[in-house]
Design a protein around this motif. Structure first.
Motif, PDB file in Angstrom:
ATOM      1  N   UNK A  41      12.502 -12.962  24.524  1.00 52.52           N
ATOM      2  CA  UNK A  41      13.566 -12.039  24.365  1.00 52.52           C
ATOM      3  C   UNK A  41      14.504 -12.605  24.782  1.00 52.52           C
ATOM      4  N   UNK A  42      13.831 -11.994  26.876  1.00 51.91           N
ATOM      5  CA  UNK A  42      14.737 -12.510  28.131  1.00 51.91           C
ATOM      6  C   UNK A  42      15.219 -13.690  28.420  1.00 51.91           C
ATOM      7  N   UNK A  43      14.367 -15.124  28.072  1.00 51.91           N
ATOM      8  CA  UNK A  43      14.169 -16.229  27.908  1.00 51.91           C
ATOM      9  C   UNK A  43      15.424 -16.837  27.117  1.00 51.91           C
ATOM     10  N   UNK A  44      16.071 -16.149  26.452  1.00 54.98           N
ATOM     11  CA  UNK A  44      16.739 -16.309  25.260  1.00 54.98           C
ATOM     12  C   UNK A  44      18.438 -15.829  25.904  1.00 54.98           C
ATOM     13  N   UNK A  45      17.827 -14.739  25.713  1.00 55.65           N
ATOM     14  CA  UNK A  45      18.961 -14.161  26.779  1.00 55.65           C
ATOM     15  C   UNK A  45      19.903 -15.108  27.495  1.00 55.65           C
ATOM     16  N   UNK A  46      18.842 -15.483  28.743  1.00 55.99           N
ATOM     17  CA  UNK A  46      18.827 -16.362  30.095  1.00 55.99           C
ATOM     18  C   UNK A  46      19.637 -17.249  29.471  1.00 55.99           C
ATOM     19  N   UNK A  47      19.049 -18.023  28.698  1.00 58.42           N
ATOM     20  CA  UNK A  47      19.564 -19.875  28.062  1.00 58.42           C
ATOM     21  C   UNK A  47      21.671 -19.172  27.952  1.00 58.42           C
ATOM     22  N   UNK A  48      20.949 -18.752  26.685  1.00 56.68           N
ATOM     23  CA  UNK A  48      22.289 -18.304  26.283  1.00 56.68           C
ATOM     24  C   UNK A  48      23.408 -17.873  27.397  1.00 56.68           C
ATOM     25  N   UNK A  49      23.147 -16.884  28.161  1.00 59.93           N
ATOM     26  CA  UNK A  49      24.381 -17.256  29.121  1.00 59.93           C
ATOM     27  C   UNK A  49      24.647 -18.509  29.511  1.00 59.93           C
ATOM     28  N   UNK A  50      23.939 -19.346  30.006  1.00 56.82           N
ATOM     29  CA  UNK A  50      24.111 -20.595  30.649  1.00 56.82           C
ATOM     30  C   UNK A  50      24.991 -21.485  29.665  1.00 56.82           C
ATOM     31  N   UNK A  51      24.299 -21.327  28.115  1.00 54.30           N
ATOM     32  CA  UNK A  51      25.437 -22.365  27.338  1.00 54.30           C
ATOM     33  C   UNK A  51      26.712 -21.556  26.887  1.00 54.30           C
ATOM     34  N   UNK A  52      26.623 -20.274  26.666  1.00 54.96           N
ATOM     35  CA  UNK A  52      28.221 -19.106  27.090  1.00 54.96           C
ATOM     36  C   UNK A  52      28.678 -19.341  28.252  1.00 54.96           C
ATOM     37  N   UNK A  53      28.348 -19.809  29.217  1.00 59.20           N
ATOM     38  CA  UNK A  53      29.207 -20.066  30.391  1.00 59.20           C
ATOM     39  C   UNK A  53      30.797 -20.443  29.922  1.00 59.20           C
ATOM     40  N   UNK A  54      31.827 -19.650  30.482  1.00 59.39           N
ATOM     41  CA  UNK A  54      33.564 -19.985  30.393  1.00 59.39           C
ATOM     42  C   UNK A  54      33.675 -19.548  29.066  1.00 59.39           C
ATOM     43  N   UNK A  55      33.038 -19.352  28.244  1.00 53.87           N
ATOM     44  CA  UNK A  55      33.385 -19.086  26.371  1.00 53.87           C
ATOM     45  C   UNK A  55      33.819 -17.795  26.390  1.00 53.87           C
ATOM     46  N   UNK A  56      34.097 -17.309  25.202  1.00 54.86           N
ATOM     47  CA  UNK A  56      34.006 -15.674  24.615  1.00 54.86           C
ATOM     48  C   UNK A  56      32.468 -15.297  24.173  1.00 54.86           C
ATOM     49  N   UNK A  57      32.244 -15.936  24.709  1.00 50.34           N
ATOM     50  CA  UNK A  57      29.668 -15.654  24.407  1.00 50.34           C
ATOM     51  C   UNK A  57      29.829 -15.182  25.895  1.00 50.34           C
ATOM     52  N   UNK A  58      29.903 -15.451  26.675  1.00 50.12           N
ATOM     53  CA  UNK A  58      29.576 -14.994  28.504  1.00 50.12           C
ATOM     54  C   UNK A  58      29.620 -13.811  28.418  1.00 50.12           C
ATOM     55  N   UNK A  59      28.136 -13.047  28.769  1.00 43.84           N
ATOM     56  CA  UNK A  59      28.187 -11.914  28.846  1.00 43.84           C
ATOM     57  C   UNK A  59      27.388 -11.545  27.757  1.00 43.84           C
ATOM     58  N   UNK A  60      27.230 -12.114  26.121  1.00 48.47           N
ATOM     59  CA  UNK A  60      26.557 -11.323  25.283  1.00 48.47           C
ATOM     60  C   UNK A  60      25.196 -10.610  25.805  1.00 48.47           C
ATOM     61  N   UNK A  61      24.563 -10.267  24.570  1.00 46.01           N
ATOM     62  CA  UNK A  61      23.339  -9.672  25.042  1.00 46.01           C
ATOM     63  C   UNK A  61      22.764  -9.533  23.632  1.00 46.01           C
ATOM     64  N   UNK A  62      21.165 -10.521  24.299  1.00 41.21           N
ATOM     65  CA  UNK A  62      20.045 -10.482  22.859  1.00 41.21           C
ATOM     66  C   UNK A  62      19.748  -8.639  22.533  1.00 41.21           C
ATOM     67  N   UNK A  63      19.772  -8.630  21.624  1.00 40.97           N
ATOM     68  CA  UNK A  63      19.126  -7.806  20.741  1.00 40.97           C
ATOM     69  C   UNK A  63      18.083  -8.120  19.895  1.00 40.97           C
ATOM     70  N   UNK A  64      16.538  -8.026  20.420  1.00 36.53           N
ATOM     71  CA  UNK A  64      15.404  -8.252  19.261  1.00 36.53           C
ATOM     72  C   UNK A  64      14.938  -7.686  18.879  1.00 36.53           C
ATOM     73  N   UNK A  65      14.919  -7.745  17.940  1.00 35.41           N
ATOM     74  CA  UNK A  65      14.077  -6.654  16.608  1.00 35.41           C
ATOM     75  C   UNK A  65      13.106  -7.185  15.829  1.00 35.41           C
ATOM     76  N   UNK A  66      12.107  -7.145  16.496  1.00 29.70           N
ATOM     77  CA  UNK A  66      10.454  -6.751  16.041  1.00 29.70           C
ATOM     78  C   UNK A  66       9.990  -6.822  14.827  1.00 29.70           C
ATOM     79  N   UNK A  67       9.281  -7.734  14.170  1.00 29.09           N
ATOM     80  CA  UNK A  67       8.761  -7.709  12.726  1.00 29.09           C
ATOM     81  C   UNK A  67       7.142  -7.348  12.313  1.00 29.09           C
TER      82      UNK A  67
END
Length: 114
Positions: A41-67
């Motif tokens: 999840x931490x790597x997904x959040x890191x990549x998301x921060x790169x994709x989302x830079x400069x958008x309203x999604x910048x700074x979004x947190x990933x909350x992971x629920x394990x099944x």
């Protein structure tokens, strides 16, 4: 590195919602991950921060629920927590047990600030 294409898919889902809802910002993205998948999840959040830079999604947190993996009795349908030593169903005594391993990752919720 295999988190990169998965994160790109998550980002596309988020941005589809952003386009439709027009929020001020995306607060968080909740994902459900099977115990059998090996995403971090931490790597997904890191990549998301790169994709989302400069958008309203910048700074979004990933909350992971394990099944977690569970054990299914094929006779009575009982579902039980994973126990590798389980030989018989605790409900009906059957030996017809099967592990249920969830290997998928899905977006469960996107929290928006309107």
């Amino acid at each position: 590195m295999h988190e990169l294409p998965v994160t790109e898919g998550i980002y596309k889902i988020v941005m589809d919602v952003v386009e439709r809802e027009q929020p001020k910002r995306v607060v968080s993205v909740t994902i459900r991950m099977g115990e059998g998948c090996d995403y971090v999840p931490e790597i997904i959040e890191e990549y998301l921060s790169i994709f989302a830079e400069g958008t309203v999604a910048e700074g979004a947190k990933i909350i992971a629920k394990l099944v977690p993996t569970t054990i299914l009795c094929r006779d009575c349908g009982g579902v039980f927590p994973k126990d590798l030593t389980m030989q018989h169903c605790p409900k009906c005594g059957s030996e017809r047990l099967r592990p249920q391993i969830w290997n998928d990752l899905t977006v469960e919720d996107i929290q928006l600030e309107m």
